[in-house]
Design a protein around this motif. Structure first.
Motif, PDB file in Angstrom:
ATOM      1  N   PRO A 170      63.577   7.902  37.854  1.00  0.00           N
ATOM      2  CA  PRO A 170      64.247   7.443  39.067  1.00  0.00           C
ATOM      3  C   PRO A 170      65.410   6.505  38.745  1.00  0.00           C
ATOM      4  CG  PRO A 170      61.876   7.381  39.353  1.00  0.00           C
ATOM      5  CD  PRO A 170      62.125   7.704  37.902  1.00  0.00           C
ATOM      6  N   GLY A 171      66.521   6.746  39.421  1.00  0.00           N
ATOM      7  CA  GLY A 171      67.694   5.894  39.186  1.00  0.00           C
ATOM      8  C   GLY A 171      68.584   6.397  38.061  1.00  0.00           C
ATOM      9  N   LEU A 172      68.063   7.307  37.213  1.00  0.00           N
ATOM     10  CA  LEU A 172      68.883   7.829  36.107  1.00  0.00           C
ATOM     11  C   LEU A 172      69.181   9.320  36.274  1.00  0.00           C
ATOM     12  CD1 LEU A 172      67.636   6.191  32.758  1.00  0.00           C
ATOM     13  CD2 LEU A 172      69.660   5.647  34.087  1.00  0.00           C
ATOM     14  N   ASN A 173      68.120  10.126  36.416  1.00  0.00           N
ATOM     15  CA  ASN A 173      68.360  11.575  36.530  1.00  0.00           C
ATOM     16  C   ASN A 173      67.497  12.225  37.616  1.00  0.00           C
ATOM     17  OD1 ASN A 173      65.845  11.620  35.430  1.00  0.00           O
ATOM     18  ND2 ASN A 173      66.423  12.618  33.517  1.00  0.00           N
ATOM     19  N   MET A 174      66.851  11.396  38.436  1.00  0.00           N
ATOM     20  CA  MET A 174      65.957  11.934  39.477  1.00  0.00           C
ATOM     21  C   MET A 174      66.790  12.309  40.703  1.00  0.00           C
ATOM     22  SD  MET A 174      62.515  12.161  39.745  1.00  0.00           S
ATOM     23  CE  MET A 174      62.098  13.453  40.870  1.00  0.00           C
ATOM     24  N   ASP A 175      67.566  13.365  40.553  1.00  0.00           N
ATOM     25  CA  ASP A 175      68.476  13.802  41.599  1.00  0.00           C
ATOM     26  C   ASP A 175      68.240  15.307  41.732  1.00  0.00           C
ATOM     27  OD1 ASP A 175      70.809  15.269  42.398  1.00  0.00           O
ATOM     28  OD2 ASP A 175      72.049  13.500  42.105  1.00  0.00           O
ATOM     29  N   PHE A 176      67.767  15.718  42.895  1.00  0.00           N
ATOM     30  CA  PHE A 176      67.308  17.108  43.025  1.00  0.00           C
ATOM     31  C   PHE A 176      68.425  18.139  42.848  1.00  0.00           C
ATOM     32  CE2 PHE A 176      63.937  14.680  45.120  1.00  0.00           C
ATOM     33  CZ  PHE A 176      62.902  15.057  44.291  1.00  0.00           C
ATOM     34  N   GLU A 177      69.624  17.770  43.236  1.00  0.00           N
ATOM     35  CA  GLU A 177      70.742  18.698  43.015  1.00  0.00           C
ATOM     36  C   GLU A 177      70.971  18.903  41.512  1.00  0.00           C
ATOM     37  OE1 GLU A 177      74.817  18.083  44.571  1.00  0.00           O
ATOM     38  OE2 GLU A 177      73.765  17.867  46.500  1.00  0.00           O
ATOM     39  N   MET A 178      70.881  17.793  40.784  1.00  0.00           N
ATOM     40  CA  MET A 178      71.080  17.867  39.337  1.00  0.00           C
ATOM     41  C   MET A 178      69.917  18.614  38.666  1.00  0.00           C
ATOM     42  SD  MET A 178      72.423  14.866  36.910  1.00  0.00           S
ATOM     43  CE  MET A 178      71.184  13.677  37.307  1.00  0.00           C
ATOM     44  N   ILE A 179      68.722  18.406  39.176  1.00  0.00           N
ATOM     45  CA  ILE A 179      67.549  19.119  38.638  1.00  0.00           C
ATOM     46  C   ILE A 179      67.742  20.620  38.851  1.00  0.00           C
ATOM     47  CG2 ILE A 179      65.055  19.477  38.947  1.00  0.00           C
ATOM     48  CD1 ILE A 179      64.947  16.411  39.645  1.00  0.00           C
ATOM     49  N   GLU A 180      68.291  20.965  40.003  1.00  0.00           N
ATOM     50  CA  GLU A 180      68.549  22.385  40.286  1.00  0.00           C
ATOM     51  C   GLU A 180      69.584  22.953  39.304  1.00  0.00           C
ATOM     52  OE1 GLU A 180      68.124  23.653  44.141  1.00  0.00           O
ATOM     53  OE2 GLU A 180      68.600  25.703  43.563  1.00  0.00           O
ATOM     54  N   GLU A 181      70.596  22.157  38.979  1.00  0.00           N
ATOM     55  CA  GLU A 181      71.593  22.626  38.002  1.00  0.00           C
ATOM     56  C   GLU A 181      70.929  22.867  36.645  1.00  0.00           C
ATOM     57  OE1 GLU A 181      74.969  19.875  37.925  1.00  0.00           O
ATOM     58  OE2 GLU A 181      74.934  19.894  40.116  1.00  0.00           O
ATOM     59  N   LEU A 182      69.985  21.994  36.301  1.00  0.00           N
ATOM     60  CA  LEU A 182      69.270  22.169  35.027  1.00  0.00           C
ATOM     61  C   LEU A 182      68.432  23.457  35.077  1.00  0.00           C
ATOM     62  CD1 LEU A 182      68.358  21.178  32.215  1.00  0.00           C
ATOM     63  CD2 LEU A 182      66.573  19.850  33.355  1.00  0.00           C
ATOM     64  N   ALA A 183      67.701  23.643  36.167  1.00  0.00           N
ATOM     65  CA  ALA A 183      66.868  24.851  36.313  1.00  0.00           C
ATOM     66  C   ALA A 183      67.736  26.102  36.230  1.00  0.00           C
ATOM     67  CB  ALA A 183      66.108  24.796  37.632  1.00  0.00           C
ATOM     68  N   ASP A 184      68.888  26.034  36.853  1.00  0.00           N
ATOM     69  CA  ASP A 184      69.811  27.168  36.850  1.00  0.00           C
ATOM     70  C   ASP A 184      70.239  27.481  35.404  1.00  0.00           C
ATOM     71  OD1 ASP A 184      71.455  29.126  37.801  1.00  0.00           O
ATOM     72  OD2 ASP A 184      73.110  27.779  38.279  1.00  0.00           O
ATOM     73  N   PHE A 185      70.598  26.443  34.667  1.00  0.00           N
ATOM     74  CA  PHE A 185      70.996  26.661  33.265  1.00  0.00           C
ATOM     75  C   PHE A 185      69.826  27.226  32.448  1.00  0.00           C
ATOM     76  CE2 PHE A 185      70.990  24.929  28.879  1.00  0.00           C
ATOM     77  CZ  PHE A 185      72.008  25.723  28.377  1.00  0.00           C
ATOM     78  N   VAL A 186      68.658  26.613  32.585  1.00  0.00           N
ATOM     79  CA  VAL A 186      67.506  27.056  31.795  1.00  0.00           C
ATOM     80  C   VAL A 186      67.167  28.521  32.114  1.00  0.00           C
ATOM     81  CG1 VAL A 186      65.037  26.661  31.341  1.00  0.00           C
ATOM     82  CG2 VAL A 186      66.588  24.709  31.524  1.00  0.00           C
ATOM     83  N   ILE A 234      61.445  23.456  42.199  1.00  0.00           N
ATOM     84  CA  ILE A 234      62.817  23.928  41.925  1.00  0.00           C
ATOM     85  C   ILE A 234      62.799  24.875  40.722  1.00  0.00           C
ATOM     86  CG2 ILE A 234      65.132  23.208  41.182  1.00  0.00           C
ATOM     87  CD1 ILE A 234      64.695  20.632  42.832  1.00  0.00           C
ATOM     88  N   PHE A 235      62.068  24.488  39.674  1.00  0.00           N
ATOM     89  CA  PHE A 235      62.004  25.352  38.483  1.00  0.00           C
ATOM     90  C   PHE A 235      61.279  26.669  38.799  1.00  0.00           C
ATOM     91  CE2 PHE A 235      63.271  21.439  36.555  1.00  0.00           C
ATOM     92  CZ  PHE A 235      64.060  21.849  35.495  1.00  0.00           C
ATOM     93  N   LYS A 236      60.246  26.569  39.624  1.00  0.00           N
ATOM     94  CA  LYS A 236      59.495  27.793  39.993  1.00  0.00           C
ATOM     95  C   LYS A 236      60.395  28.754  40.748  1.00  0.00           C
ATOM     96  CE  LYS A 236      54.963  25.628  40.225  1.00  0.00           C
ATOM     97  NZ  LYS A 236      54.097  24.915  41.169  1.00  0.00           N
ATOM     98  N   LYS A 237      61.263  28.187  41.590  1.00  0.00           N
ATOM     99  CA  LYS A 237      62.191  29.021  42.366  1.00  0.00           C
ATOM    100  C   LYS A 237      63.058  29.877  41.427  1.00  0.00           C
ATOM    101  CE  LYS A 237      65.857  27.363  44.640  1.00  0.00           C
ATOM    102  NZ  LYS A 237      66.575  26.297  45.341  1.00  0.00           N
ATOM    103  N   TYR A 238      63.323  29.337  40.241  1.00  0.00           N
ATOM    104  CA  TYR A 238      64.119  30.074  39.245  1.00  0.00           C
ATOM    105  C   TYR A 238      63.229  30.926  38.324  1.00  0.00           C
ATOM    106  CZ  TYR A 238      68.377  27.760  40.693  1.00  0.00           C
ATOM    107  OH  TYR A 238      69.459  27.344  41.421  1.00  0.00           O
ATOM    108  N   GLU A 239      61.985  31.107  38.774  1.00  0.00           N
ATOM    109  CA  GLU A 239      61.003  31.922  38.040  1.00  0.00           C
ATOM    110  C   GLU A 239      60.734  31.413  36.633  1.00  0.00           C
ATOM    111  OE1 GLU A 239      62.122  36.005  38.513  1.00  0.00           O
ATOM    112  OE2 GLU A 239      61.749  35.910  40.665  1.00  0.00           O
ATOM    113  N   LEU A 240      60.715  30.088  36.519  1.00  0.00           N
ATOM    114  CA  LEU A 240      60.386  29.486  35.225  1.00  0.00           C
ATOM    115  C   LEU A 240      58.948  28.962  35.281  1.00  0.00           C
ATOM    116  CD1 LEU A 240      63.778  27.678  34.890  1.00  0.00           C
ATOM    117  CD2 LEU A 240      62.917  29.335  33.239  1.00  0.00           C
ATOM    118  N   LYS A 241      58.257  29.067  34.153  1.00  0.00           N
ATOM    119  CA  LYS A 241      56.887  28.555  34.084  1.00  0.00           C
ATOM    120  C   LYS A 241      56.959  27.043  33.902  1.00  0.00           C
ATOM    121  CE  LYS A 241      52.674  29.199  31.542  1.00  0.00           C
ATOM    122  NZ  LYS A 241      52.193  29.399  30.202  1.00  0.00           N
ATOM    123  N   VAL A 242      56.318  26.310  34.790  1.00  0.00           N
ATOM    124  CA  VAL A 242      56.423  24.850  34.706  1.00  0.00           C
ATOM    125  C   VAL A 242      55.071  24.190  34.938  1.00  0.00           C
ATOM    126  CG1 VAL A 242      57.101  24.682  37.142  1.00  0.00           C
ATOM    127  CG2 VAL A 242      57.784  22.890  35.566  1.00  0.00           C
TER     128      VAL A 242
END
Ligand code: SF4
Length: 242
Positions: A170-186, A234-242
């Motif tokens: 929290p306060g550093l990278n806990m941003d859902f839009e950014m998490i989605e960008e990571l999931a998209d890349f992965v 968010i990761f599941k939405k990208y069909e990633l195992k989490v």
């Protein structure tokens, strides 16, 4: 005579959180990153290692657990294992000769020809991506994101099995839009077996005091269970195992 010496922080026999099954974990000394949430700041400086050990010594020690390691393997972490490429390669090579599963836990920041050579002896890469946006990554780690992205793409190209790790702070990278960008890349990487989302917690603070470094996260709370679930979804939405 074996002249190669590894600068080592510690060993952990039979851990269960750093890769599949029961693992013997080797913590190597030295790291070029300065993550604000680091649990092991005492691994940063390579010349402050507690142990200086030869590959022979390390192998002998690991092989005492060989029977257990059939149900898991050896994970090399740190610090940043690729800071000591010759030693790392030698250990991994010998472990493979013994038929032991090998994993390396890395930030992916050190990526060069030597690293490519070493990967031949690595069965699984635990790749810790601290953030997917350049500015955030730099703020958290003090270094550039680019080598890690290139490393991730290379691992995909050679089809090396990877588990992605990501600590949510929290306060550093806990941003859902950014998490989605990571999931998209992965999700563009075909070699990722799973994603491990880890909640930030305060375990490392006392070590920052010991090494006389300024710790900025004293007042940071761990993410809530709800936020962890939301990030996982968010990761599941990208069909990633989490
Ligand atoms: S890469 Fe790992 S060891 Fe290095 S500073 Fe970051 S959290 Fe600490």
């Amino acid at each position: 005579m074996d002249k190669l010496i590894g600068e080592l922080h510690s060993f952990e026999s039979l851990g269960t959180v750093d890769g599949p099954g029961l693992r013997f974990v080797i913590f190597m000394q030295g790291c070029p990153l300065r993550c604000k949430f680091c649990h092991n700041p005492d691994t940063w400086k390579i010349n402050e290692a507690k142990y200086h050990r030869s590959p022979d010594f390390v192998l002998e020690h690991v092989l005492k657990y060989k029977n257990f390691l059939k149900r898991g393997g050896v994970t090399i972490t740190g610090g940043e294992p690729f800071m000591q490429p010759e030693f790392l390669k030698e250990i991994l090579k010998r472990l493979k000769k013994e038929g032991i599963h090998t994993a390396v836990d890395t930030s992916g920041y050190i990526f060069n020809e030597k690293v490519k050579e070493i990967l031949e002896y690595v069965d699984l890469v635990l790749l810790d991506i601290k953030a997917i946006r350049e500015k955030t990554y730099k703020n958290i780690t003090g270094v550039e994101l680019k080598p890690t992205i290139e490393f991730a793409k290379y691992l995909d190209k050679i089809d090396k099995p990877v588990w992605i790790r990501h600590v949510l702070v929290p306060g550093l990278n806990m941003d859902f839009e950014m998490i989605e960008e990571l999931a998209d890349f992965v999700s563009t990487l075909k070699n990722v077996e799973k994603v491990e989302l880890l909640p930030f917690h305060q375990m490392g603070e006392h070590k920052w005091k010991q090494v006389e470094e300024k710790y900025e996260l004293s007042n940071t709370e761990p993410p809530s269970d709800e936020d962890m679930e939301k990030a996982k979804d968010i990761f599941k939405k990208y069909e990633l195992k989490v």
